[in-house]
Design an enzyme around this catalytic site. Structure first.
Site, mmCIF file in Angstrom:
data_model
loop_
_atom_site.group_PDB
_atom_site.id
_atom_site.type_symbol
_atom_site.label_atom_id
_atom_site.label_comp_id
_atom_site.label_asym_id
_atom_site.label_seq_id
_atom_site.Cartn_x
_atom_site.Cartn_y
_atom_site.Cartn_z
ATOM 1 N N GLU A 109 0.825 -1.212 0.000
ATOM 2 C CA GLU A 109 0.000 0.000 0.000
ATOM 3 C C GLU A 109 0.860 1.263 0.000
ATOM 4 O OE1 GLU A 109 -2.652 -0.577 3.299
ATOM 5 O OE2 GLU A 109 -3.508 -2.398 2.443
ATOM 6 N N GLU A 117 -5.306 -8.584 -0.580
ATOM 7 C CA GLU A 117 -5.582 -8.506 0.860
ATOM 8 C C GLU A 117 -6.954 -7.905 1.061
ATOM 9 O OE1 GLU A 117 -2.499 -6.801 3.484
ATOM 10 O OE2 GLU A 117 -4.109 -5.683 4.471
#
Length: 539
Positions: A204, A330
């Site tokens: 991220e 995820e």
């Protein structure tokens, strides 16, 4: 009961009166005759994270040490626990992803190199996550990799994408990725003969929703070019080479387009992250999950990435001519460790099963659940190592839903439905007796006041109703009647619970004779196998 035995018993059952719930609504289903998408052979994936035991969210420490020992993180998870091994073996084979927010601060041990200091994770109130440092030593890495091999899991590892970069302020970082420490781990992995299915890089770090950093798409793309070169140098370009997967961030179409061009075909798989339910602290989270409108973001995200990648490949952007794999890298539903009493209860199935279905019908190869254990969204309870309800939901999806996805529609938005060719073979004995063309339908009844009576399951093209055919039912309801936050599920009325010795239940289906009604209780879900469906696309 094995499926072969179940099928043999279909004709032996005495006919009984059809059951019609007095509050039932009739729902009609239409099943397409053609395959619209395919998942990967190992679609189901589960994750393990780096969080230390003092990681807390909203005053709740869902990563704390456990009654049996250390917390369930990558450095500390006790792989020798019998209950953990029993759960792992029950779910396997599956993809096991190691990574998370702290991965970009982790150093990999390099024995004999004094320039590499490998500190433990320590508290740091000035850091984004409240922690800094972290070390993966080679003995622990070897232990994890060998465990994955021995227990039939495909290991995916996220490398430290901020190594070498300098933090300026906020989410601004300068400099380029220093790959030397990552290469040392990769070289050791190759030389030691340790199994690795895929390498990822960074967690991220890009796009509008980059958390710790918002790196440019071109810089991250170049990092993946470098990573691909390292993989090729060590493993070559054959089928035995590990995959390169990334960038593991929320979908930002503009950023992803620039990234894909800069990556120059270096990726085997494009991975995104998503927490569509919002924050785990949300007091309305349970109500949000049992409202089917919550699926809109997942549907939009899956469709957007699929269409984006198809368009980029068609235009030969970045020199790519072959569609890469699509990964949900995820997804834990609610970020900041989920919500105790919701994302680890029966309630969660109304979110998780729909998302498994949504991403499958959009052709995703892999779907990674955050987490296998840890936080309040684990498939396993971190303190007992016993399965939460979603463990069995994932297990049934894995065992019953094959790679081939069929289009299916429901006459009501409050009853969602997904259909796959029934999985053939595998290590589960109950799937050995299928006839060619078998179909499994996943049905989720959101209605709080009405049972769902399936009126017709029409196979398009042949205009044939499958509902009168024999079927196997796996209907799941909450283990707490009238309450959706049950800690366990009932399968066809029987508790799905594991013995203290780690013996898992057989999960036998209910064998249904020809012509009997199919009724889902209110706020329930289930898998329905039609072994004699004879759908040509599934043969």
């Amino acid at each position: 009961m094995a499926l072969r035995g179940a099928l043999d018993g279909l004709l032996a059952l005495a006919p009984g009166p059809a059951f019609k719930a007095p509050t039932a609504q009739v729902i009609n289903l239409s099943l397409g005759a053609n395959i619209i998408a395919r998942t990967g052979e190992d679609y189901i994936c589960a994750t393990t994270d780096w969080w230390p035991p003092n990681k807390c969210d909203y005053g709740i420490c869902a990563w704390s040490n456990t009654p049996y020992g250390p917390n369930p993180s990558i450095p500390n998870l006790d792989l020798s626990q019998p209950l953990f091994k029993a759960a792992f073996d029950t779910l396997s084979p599956f993809i096991w992803r190691l990574g998370g927010s702290l991965q970009d601060d982790i150093t990999y041990e390099e024995p004999g190199n004094p320039a590499v200091v490998c500190p433990p994770i320590t508290d740091d109130p000035t850091a984004k996550w409240g922690f800094t440092g972290g070390c993966l030593n080679r003995s622990r890495w070897s232990e994890i990799a060998n465990f994955a091999k021995d227990h039939e899991a495909k290991l995916v590892f996220g490398l430290n994408g901020l190594k070498g970069r300098v933090h300026v302020e906020g989410k601004q970082w300068e400099g380029m990725w220093d790959q030397s420490n990552a290469k040392s781990l990769m070289t050791y992995t190759k030389e030691a003969g340790l199994p690795i299915y895929a390498w990822e890089l960074g967690n991220e770090l890009g796009g509008f929703n980059g958390i710790q950093a918002q790196l440019s798409a071109r810089d991250v793309g170049q990092d993946f070019v470098t990573l691909r070169g390292m993989v090729t140098e060590l493993w070559g370009e054959g089928e035995e080479a590990p995959l390169v997967v990334g960038p593991d961030t929320d979908l930002d179409i503009t950023w992803f387009t620039e990234f894909f061009e800069a990556a120059q075909g270096s990726l085997d798989g494009v991975a995104i992250h998503m927490y569509a339910l919002g924050a785990g602290v949300d007091p309305t989270l349970a109500g949000k999950i049992i409202n089917p409108s919550h699926m809109a973001k997942a549907t939009r995200t899956a469709e957007d990435l699929t269409q984006l990648m198809q368009g980029l490949v068609a235009k030969n952007v970045g020199g790519v001519v072959k569609m890469p794999q699509l990964w949900m890298g995820e997804d834990g539903g609610a970020y900041n460790s989920g919500q105790n009493g919701t994302t680890n209860r029966f309630t969660a199935g109304f979110w998780s099963l729909n998302e498994l279905g949504i991403f499958a019908k959009n052709g995703f190869t892999v779907y990674c659940r955050q987490t296998l254990l840890g936080g309040n969204y684990g498939l396993l309870d971190k303190d007992t190592l016993l399965p939460n309800p979603d463990f069995f939901n994932y297990l049934l999806f894995k065992r019953l839903m094959g790679r081939e996805v069929l289009r299916v529609e429901s006459s009501s938005p409050e009853v969602t439905v997904y259909a796959h060719c029934t999985r053939k073979g595998g290590k589960e004995d109950e799937l050995q007796g299928l006839e060619p063309g078998a179909v499994t339908v996943l049905i989720i009844n959101f209605m709080a006041q009405h049972d769902a009576q399936i009126g017709v399951l029409k196979l398009e093209g042949e205009w044939r109703d499958l509902l009168p055919e024999p079927r196997l039912e796996y209907t799941l309801t909450s283990g707490m009647p009238g309450k959706l936050n049950g800690t366990f599920s009932l399968l066809n009325g029987s508790p799905l619970q594991v013995s203290s010795e780690g013996v898992y239940p057989a999960m036998d289906p209910l064998v249904v004779k020809k012509g009997e009604d199919l009724v889902l209780p209110k706020q329930s879900y289930g898998f329905y196998v039609f072994p004699k469906a004879g759908v040509r696309a599934c043969m």
